[in-house]
Design an enzyme around this catalytic site. Structure first.
Site, mmCIF file in Angstrom:
data_model
loop_
_atom_site.group_PDB
_atom_site.id
_atom_site.type_symbol
_atom_site.label_atom_id
_atom_site.label_comp_id
_atom_site.label_asym_id
_atom_site.label_seq_id
_atom_site.Cartn_x
_atom_site.Cartn_y
_atom_site.Cartn_z
ATOM 1 N N THR A 186 5.564 45.665 103.575
ATOM 2 C CA THR A 186 6.734 46.461 103.201
ATOM 3 C C THR A 186 7.469 46.903 104.470
ATOM 4 O O THR A 186 8.270 47.834 104.422
ATOM 5 C CB THR A 186 6.328 47.723 102.395
ATOM 6 O OG1 THR A 186 5.294 48.393 103.124
ATOM 7 C CG2 THR A 186 5.860 47.401 101.004
ATOM 8 N N ARG A 212 8.688 44.712 107.944
ATOM 9 C CA ARG A 212 9.766 43.806 108.337
ATOM 10 C C ARG A 212 9.274 42.363 108.227
ATOM 11 O O ARG A 212 8.136 42.049 108.579
ATOM 12 C CB ARG A 212 10.202 44.072 109.784
ATOM 13 C CG ARG A 212 11.095 45.288 109.961
ATOM 14 C CD ARG A 212 12.449 45.146 109.263
ATOM 15 N NE ARG A 212 13.325 46.285 109.443
ATOM 16 C CZ ARG A 212 13.447 47.301 108.589
ATOM 17 N NH1 ARG A 212 12.725 47.356 107.481
ATOM 18 N NH2 ARG A 212 14.297 48.288 108.840
ATOM 19 N N ASP A 220 7.689 42.659 100.298
ATOM 20 C CA ASP A 220 8.982 43.276 100.001
ATOM 21 C C ASP A 220 10.020 42.844 101.032
ATOM 22 O O ASP A 220 11.201 43.105 100.868
ATOM 23 C CB ASP A 220 8.826 44.804 100.010
ATOM 24 C CG ASP A 220 10.093 45.508 99.549
ATOM 25 O OD1 ASP A 220 10.640 45.091 98.500
ATOM 26 O OD2 ASP A 220 10.554 46.443 100.225
ATOM 27 N N GLU A 279 15.898 37.357 105.571
ATOM 28 C CA GLU A 279 16.336 37.863 104.259
ATOM 29 C C GLU A 279 17.784 38.363 104.300
ATOM 30 O O GLU A 279 18.432 38.495 103.261
ATOM 31 C CB GLU A 279 15.425 39.017 103.814
ATOM 32 C CG GLU A 279 15.570 40.240 104.721
ATOM 33 C CD GLU A 279 14.692 41.414 104.351
ATOM 34 O OE1 GLU A 279 13.512 41.219 104.057
ATOM 35 O OE2 GLU A 279 15.217 42.549 104.385
ATOM 36 N N HIS A 309 13.252 43.798 99.253
ATOM 37 C CA HIS A 309 13.372 44.933 100.185
ATOM 38 C C HIS A 309 13.826 46.201 99.450
ATOM 39 O O HIS A 309 14.819 46.832 99.818
ATOM 40 C CB HIS A 309 14.337 44.592 101.333
ATOM 41 C CG HIS A 309 14.070 45.366 102.584
ATOM 42 N ND1 HIS A 309 14.313 44.874 103.842
ATOM 43 C CD2 HIS A 309 13.580 46.629 102.774
ATOM 44 C CE1 HIS A 309 13.994 45.785 104.744
ATOM 45 N NE2 HIS A 309 13.540 46.858 104.116
#
Ligand code: COI
Length: 320
Positions: free
Chosen positions: A228, A230, A254, A259, A291
């Site tokens: 969760t 980077r 996440d 991204e 994210h």
């Protein structure tokens, strides 16, 4: 005192106006993300507020040239900004703090979803497959969880996990005080002994691909990886290889590499320019969320308020 907020979402709009009024700032809100060719929008405005889109050295220069003197990101992480170039130009940069609980709760949710194979259970349920084959889970009190990074979020994750009765190992470059049943161990020990590894370290130039082939080779077979923090912390290719070979038992991510430009957009029906993400999505034991660990009412409000507050403090100090 004027502040231009880029990438302003609908759910931030009221907050921007409310906190703008509270701190005496005139808010100019734009839906677009900041880009080189959008620097003109900020001409004569001393402070801009941004979110996650890259703000590199060239952009710092372009925005400086039109009079911007502070770039404030409404995020905790600031790896998307060229802070060094900003400093050279004499420009201020700022990030915000919001409570670590939101992300920490989400990390625990992903840990639980992984050990109970919830991604697969939900996917099967969506096509009315209610069979038990392949979805037997594990119990957290029987497992060892390795927490990499013991800043505010990592420490909160450890506190959250205490109630589950699992063994908790921790690693940080700068160990601090850990309450409860967690103990610091060397990275190799954490990799070797953890059934679940959860990442909570900021992205730096030194920890890009912290989880690579070499690190994965040291992990316990069947390990579950939760991220969760980077995307850059994990070499996606190595993770996919580990999943293909069955060395990694599953992942709940996440965040993923590259991204930016994909997450937070509705791209239904659009071919994605990220093959690794498509590959990860094909694994039944991988959960991908876009994210969203940060995304709570409290955090969104704090992100807007703190960004405005720091811009106003800067403008007051600089008499702008
Ligand atoms: C952060 O605050 O650093 C986050 O990861 C949240 C986000 C909107 C990128």
């Amino acid at each position: 005192m004027k502040i231009l907020a880029f990438s302003c979402r609908e759910d931030e709009e009221d907050l921007f106006y409310r906190f703008g009024e509270k701190y005496g700032a005139e808010m100019i809100l734009r839906r677009e993300a900041p880009r080189m060719d959008r620097a003109e929008l900020a001409r004569g405005i001393p402070c801009v507020s941004i979110v996650t889109t890259p703000f590199d050295g060239k952009m710092m220069e372009a925005f400086y040239a039109v009079g911007v003197r502070m770039v404030s990101t409404r995020t905790v992480g600031y790896d998307h900004m060229d802070v060094a170039r900003a400093k050279e130009l004499g420009m201020a940069v700022g990030n915000v703090a919001y409570p670590p609980e939101g992300v920490a709760d989400y990390a625990v949710m992903l840990i639980l979803m992984s050990i109970r194979r919830a991604g697969l259970i939900l996917a099967r349920g969506a096509v009315q497959d209610y069979s038990l084959r392949g979805v037997r889970g594990r119990e957290l009190h029987n497992l060892t969880v390795g927490v990499i990074g013991t800043g505010r979020i990592g420490r909160r994750v450890i506190q959250n996990l205490r109630g589950f009765g699992c063994r908790i190992l921790a690693y940080d470059l700068h160990p601090g005080e850990l309450e409860g049943n967690a103990r610091y161990v060397p990275m190799d020990t954490l990799l070797d002994e953890s059934d679940v590894i959860t990442l909570h370290t900021p992205a730096t130039a030194d920890n890009t691909h912290l989880i690579d082939r070499e690190a994965i080779a040291k992990m316990k077979p069947g390990v579950l990886i939760v991220n969760t923090a980077r995307g850059s912390l994990i070499k996606t290719e190595a993770l996919a290889e580990g999943l293909e070979r069955g060395r990694i038992g599953g992942a709940a991510l996440d965040v993923v590499e590259h991204e930016s430009g994909i997450y937070y957009r509705d791209l239904k029906g659009v071919p994605l320019d990220n093959r690794e993400m498509a590959l990860l999505r094909s694994f039944p034991n991988v959960i991908l969320t876009p994210h969203t660990a940060f995304y709570t009412d409290q955090a969104v409000s704090d992100m807007v308020e703190k960004s405005i507050e720091s811009c106003v403090a800067f403008m007051r100090e600089q008499r702008l």
